[in-house]
Scaffold this motif. Sequence first.
Motif, PDB file in Angstrom:
ATOM      1  N   ASP A  51      -1.513   1.117   0.632  1.00 41.96           N
ATOM      2  CA  ASP A  51      -0.412   0.400  -0.021  1.00 41.96           C
ATOM      3  C   ASP A  51      -0.142   1.101  -1.347  1.00 41.96           C
ATOM      4  O   ASP A  51      -1.053   1.295  -2.157  1.00 41.96           O
ATOM      5  N   VAL A  59       8.127   0.136   8.833  1.00 39.50           N
ATOM      6  CA  VAL A  59       7.045  -0.192   7.898  1.00 39.50           C
ATOM      7  C   VAL A  59       6.350  -1.485   8.323  1.00 39.50           C
ATOM      8  O   VAL A  59       5.116  -1.577   8.315  1.00 39.50           O
ATOM      9  N   ALA A  94       7.005   1.871   0.469  1.00 44.49           N
ATOM     10  CA  ALA A  94       6.614   2.345   1.801  1.00 44.49           C
ATOM     11  C   ALA A  94       7.825   2.905   2.545  1.00 44.49           C
ATOM     12  O   ALA A  94       7.740   3.950   3.196  1.00 44.49           O
ATOM     13  N   HIS A 116       1.110   2.717   6.706  1.00 39.63           N
ATOM     14  CA  HIS A 116       1.571   1.780   5.682  1.00 39.63           C
ATOM     15  C   HIS A 116       1.113   0.351   5.976  1.00 39.63           C
ATOM     16  O   HIS A 116       1.277  -0.157   7.086  1.00 39.63           O
TER      17      HIS A 116
END
Length: 500
Positions: free
Chosen positions: A263, A364, A306, A293
């Motif tokens: 992250d 993501v 991300a 991610h």
Amino acid sequence: MRAALVVSLEVLVIFGTPARAERLGFDPAVVYKVPRGDAPASGPSDAPVTIVAWSDYLCQYCNRVQATLDHLARLYPGQLRWVHRTLPLDPDNTLGAEAALAADAQGRFRPMNDRLFALGGQADRAAVELIARELGLDMVRFRADLDRHAYRASLAADEADARTLGISGTPTFFINGRPIHGNQTLQVFADVVDQELARAAQQPGPARYEALVAQGKPSADVASQSSLRRPLEATSLYRVGLGLPGHQSGPDDALVTIVVWSDFQCPFCARLAPVLGHLRDKYRTGVRIVYRHLAMSFHRSAALAAEAGVAAAEQGKFWAFHDQLFADFGHLERADLERFARAAGLDMPAFRAALDEHRYHDAVIAEAAAGEAIGVDGTPTMFINGTPIGGARDADFMDRQVEVHLARARELVKSGVEPVDLYAVLMALAIGDDRADPSRIPSVAAHHFELRAEDRVRAVAAACRRRDVARAAELAGTLAGDARRRAALVCAGAGIDLPR
């Protein structure tokens, strides 16, 4: 009534609770005969898995589990049918539930449901009317339905069925009759869905749900329910794919593959970043590092960062962007992301367009969902040749781990395994599934394994999420019947029409 409740609670605190029989619960391995009632439903009517959920807009655990349910739906495109039932926490406050049913009568249940959960159920009459107006509802009809409490009988039916089953709290879910109670992890939901997909495949036909639950138990029947969550085991080998394209550093024939869920706003991930850089520099062709991610929900800026990372990967410069971002950790505003992108040498108009459109938002989310479904519950979490290691570790620790896995890998190579096939061989022996994109799990080069239809649908969906039209069309080429229909439905939602 509220004052009386407070007094009653105070009395119980002073004098203790009266003796009563312990409430019975549900056995998670057992099927229960759960009625769908006349409640609102969403998802394909012929989906193999039906999830009947009792919840309430005022229930905080129901609110918290919504993100998990959204991730679940993305992992199983076209395979889930949701039935939304209500068990009110406060019988005197059912405005949200009545508003949702009034919206359902006009074909707009799902957006009303999502808005009400976004408000945490704290919506008064003015708020629900504002939502209704924004959704384009017939306001005369909507107001009339609320004024005359047109759906109180439906709510009463939901509550009666809940009491008959023995449901004592929200949220409670039944997946083809299999119970899950509370705000559970995605892993818990995905495990049951996988099992029920297999069971449903043996029971085709239009009345599949009724057949699947027909022999189910009528009500709660066990003293307690044990935890369903399975933590990652340090001695187990997990089937972990290579994530989104462009997120790999190191060659395909590296003897050690490190997959890390991370992250961009996580301070522990920031501590790990230079350690990963150290491994890249020290081992070069011996180690492959794959970044995946997992933007934690409580990190406000992580999701857009991300998306920016995926946009950089699409231009072949993920790791340059990654290194710029972590070198100036803690700065994740839009201007900061553009600054990192320029320093990494990205095509800025293309980068900005990707962020403006939120082009990689779904990709993501699917990456995070895949990690959660395996059992990843925090960042960073690494898998070294499939073996999990949680948390930020220092360079000495990681060097020792890499050396151990290099030694094991060299023994496999001596036994005849080609280096390029090493990770594929390990994954063939591993447990679990990577539900984001099964096509990103390597197979042995000399033996191409055809994806199962369900895995191919997921792979097509993954390609559509990242707007890779050519890859989606290639993967969809051999799909037919229901599998192709579901793949086409998911891709259409991403604005992509698969060739017929």
